[in-house]
Design an enzyme around this catalytic site. Structure first.
Site, PDB file in Angstrom:
ATOM      1  N   GLY A  78       0.831  -1.220   0.000  1.00  0.00           N
ATOM      2  CA  GLY A  78       0.000   0.000   0.000  1.00  0.00           C
ATOM      3  C   GLY A  78       0.857   1.257   0.000  1.00  0.00           C
ATOM      4  N   GLY A 128       0.026   5.286  -0.949  1.00  0.00           N
ATOM      5  CA  GLY A 128      -0.915   6.098  -0.177  1.00  0.00           C
ATOM      6  C   GLY A 128      -0.267   7.240   0.582  1.00  0.00           C
ATOM      7  N   TYR A 186     -14.204  -0.351   9.373  1.00  0.00           N
ATOM      8  CA  TYR A 186     -12.765  -0.073   9.435  1.00  0.00           C
ATOM      9  C   TYR A 186     -12.233  -0.333  10.851  1.00  0.00           C
ATOM     10  CZ  TYR A 186      -8.530   2.883   9.375  1.00  0.00           C
ATOM     11  OH  TYR A 186      -7.254   3.377   9.481  1.00  0.00           O
ATOM     12  N   LYS A 235      -9.504  -3.095  12.235  1.00  0.00           N
ATOM     13  CA  LYS A 235      -8.264  -2.728  12.933  1.00  0.00           C
ATOM     14  C   LYS A 235      -8.205  -3.416  14.302  1.00  0.00           C
ATOM     15  CE  LYS A 235      -6.276  -0.027   9.888  1.00  0.00           C
ATOM     16  NZ  LYS A 235      -5.054  -0.469   9.183  1.00  0.00           N
TER      17      LYS A 235
END
Ligand code: NAD
Ligand code: SER
Length: 315
Positions: A10, A13, A141, A145
Site C-alpha cells: 500500500g 498512499g 474499518y 483494525k
C-alpha cells in the site's frame, strides 16, 4: 545504513509515500508495492505491483528479494469502509492475515501494522483515552483494525513473529492525497485555503479529533521499529498522540496566515464516525517503552503545511 531489505504494501498512499522516503535513508533497499501503479510521490523508489490478497505473489517477492522487514500499510479507510464494508473487511483483514502468515513462514524478521484511533467507539472514555479500555468500534474499518491488532498479538505470542503496531491519530500531510478517511478534512482544507476557495467541511465546526503531522508519524514508526524487543510491552497496538483540534481551530490557525479564508459546514455521514472516536489520547506506554515525544503542534503544522502547498490547486 543497515543491510535490511524493506517491503512496503500500500506504498502509494498518504503514509506509504512518506515512509518509503524515510526508510530509504536508513536501509540498503526499500521495495514499494501497491495494487495500483507507482505514484510520482514515490520518486525513484524501487516499485512492484502487488495485491495483498494474493499471498503466493507476496511470498514469491519476499523470497526472491530476501525481504527482511515488511511495513503492511494496504487498507481501506474509515469513510470508504462504511460504503464498501465487504471490500474493507476483505482487504484489511484477509490482507493482514496473508502478510502475517507469509512473514511467519518465510521468517521475516519484523513486521509493521498500522492500527488507528478507529478501534475506539462510543463506550470508550473519549478524553485522554487510555491504552487499555473499552474497545467497541462503530465502523467496519474500526472492527478490522481491532481484529488486526488481536491477530498481531496472536502471531507474536504463538508464532514468534515480531510484529509491531501503533494506533495512528488522523494524519496530516502534503505529499499525497488523503485516502477515504474521516480525518481527511484536515488535509483537504489547506488546498482550498491556498487556492482562495471556500472550504466545505464535512464535519461540524466543534468536532475535536486527535491528529498528527506526518513527520511525527514517520518518526514514531521508525522509533517503534528500531526499539529493542525487550522494551516493548504492548503487542496489540500502541496508543499514539500528537495534538487535538476541531475544524474551527484549524480554520482560525489558517486565517492567521490567510485572513480571507472561509469555511462552511455541511456535516455528512462522517460526522457520526468522528463522534464515536476519542478527542484525545493517552500515549504513556509509547512514551515509557520507546521514548515517544511528538515535535509538532497545531500552529507549527499549519505553518509548515502552508509553506509546502505553494501551487494553488484543489484535491
Ligand atoms: P491510503 O488510502 O492513502 O493508502 C492505502 C494504499 O493501499 C493505496 O495506495 C491503495 O492503492 C493500497 N491498496 C488498497 N488495496 C490494496 C491491495 N489489495 N493490495 C495492495 N495495495 C492495496 O491510506 P494511508 O492513509 O496511507 O494509510 C496507510 C495505513 O495507515 C492504513 O492501514 C491505514 O488504515 C493506516 N492509518 C492511516 C491513518 C491516516 O490518517 N492516514 C490513520 C490511522 C491509520
Ligand atoms: N484517519 C483515518 C480515517 O479517518 C483513521 O484511521 O479513516
Amino acid at each position: 545504513m543497515t543491510n535490511e531489505t524493506i517491503l512496503i504494501t500500500g506504498a502509494c498512499g498518504q503514509l506509504g509515500t512518506e515512509l518509503a522516503e524515510a526508510l530509504r535513508k536508513i536501509h540498503k533497499r526499500v521495495i514499494a508495492t501497491d495494487l495500483k501503479e507507482a505514484v510520482p510521490a514515490l520518486g525513484d523508489t524501487e516499485f512492484r505491483k502487488l495485491d495483498v490478497l494474493q499471498p503466493q505473489e507476496l511470498a514469491n517477492l519476499i523470497r526472491s528479494e530476501n525481504v527482511t522487514q515488511v511495513y503492511h500499510l494496504a487498507a481501506i479507510l474509515s469513510a470508504t469502509g462504511e460504503q464498501k464494508p465487504d471490500l474493507a473487511w476483505n482487504i484489511n483483514t484477509n490482507g493482514l492475515r496473508n502478510v502475517l502468515e507469509v512473514c511467519t513462514n518465510l521468517k521475516v524478521k519484523r513486521v509493521f501494522f498500522p492500527s488507528s484511533i478507529a478501534v475506539f467507539g462510543n463506550s470508550t472514555p473519549n478524553i485522554n483515552t487510555p491504552q487499555y479500555t473499552a474497545i467497541e468500534p462503530n465502523t467496519v474499518y474500526g472492527i478490522t483494525k481491532q481484529a488486526g491488532e488481536q491477530w498481531c498479538q496472536w502471531y507474536f505470542k504463538n508464532k514468534g513473529l515480531d510484529v509491531r503496531s501503533v494506533r495512528y491519530p488522523g494524519l496530516i500531510s502534503y505529499k499525497t492525497q488523503a485516502g477515504g478517511g474521516t480525518t481527511d478534512y484536515a488535509v483537504e482544507i489547506f488546498y482550498d485555503a491556498v487556492a482562495g476557495n471556500t472550504y466545505k467541511c464535512f464535519l461540524k465546526e466543534d468536532t475535536v479529533l486527535p491528529m498528527m503531522y506526518m513527520p511525527d508519524a514517520v518518526n514514531a514508526t521508525l522509533q517503534l521499529m528500531e526499539a529493542p524487543t525487550e522494551s516493548l510491552s504492548v503487542r496489540t497496538s500502541y496508543n499514539l498522540a500528537g495534538f487535538s483540534f476541531a475544524p474551527k481551530d484549524i480554520v482560525a490557525e489558517i486565517q492567521k496566515h490567510l485572513p480571507e479564508f472561509k469555511t462552511i459546514y455541511e456535516p455528512d455521514f462522517r460526522q457520526q464516525i468522528a463522534e464515536s472516536w476519542p478527542q484525545s489520547i493517552d500515549d504513556t506506554y509509547a512514551q515509557k517503552d520507546w521514548n515517544w515525544q511528538p515535535k509538532f503542534n497545531l500552529d507549527k503544522t499549519v505553518a509548515d503545511m502552508l509553506q509546502h502547498i505553494k501551487v494553488p490547486h484543489s484535491i
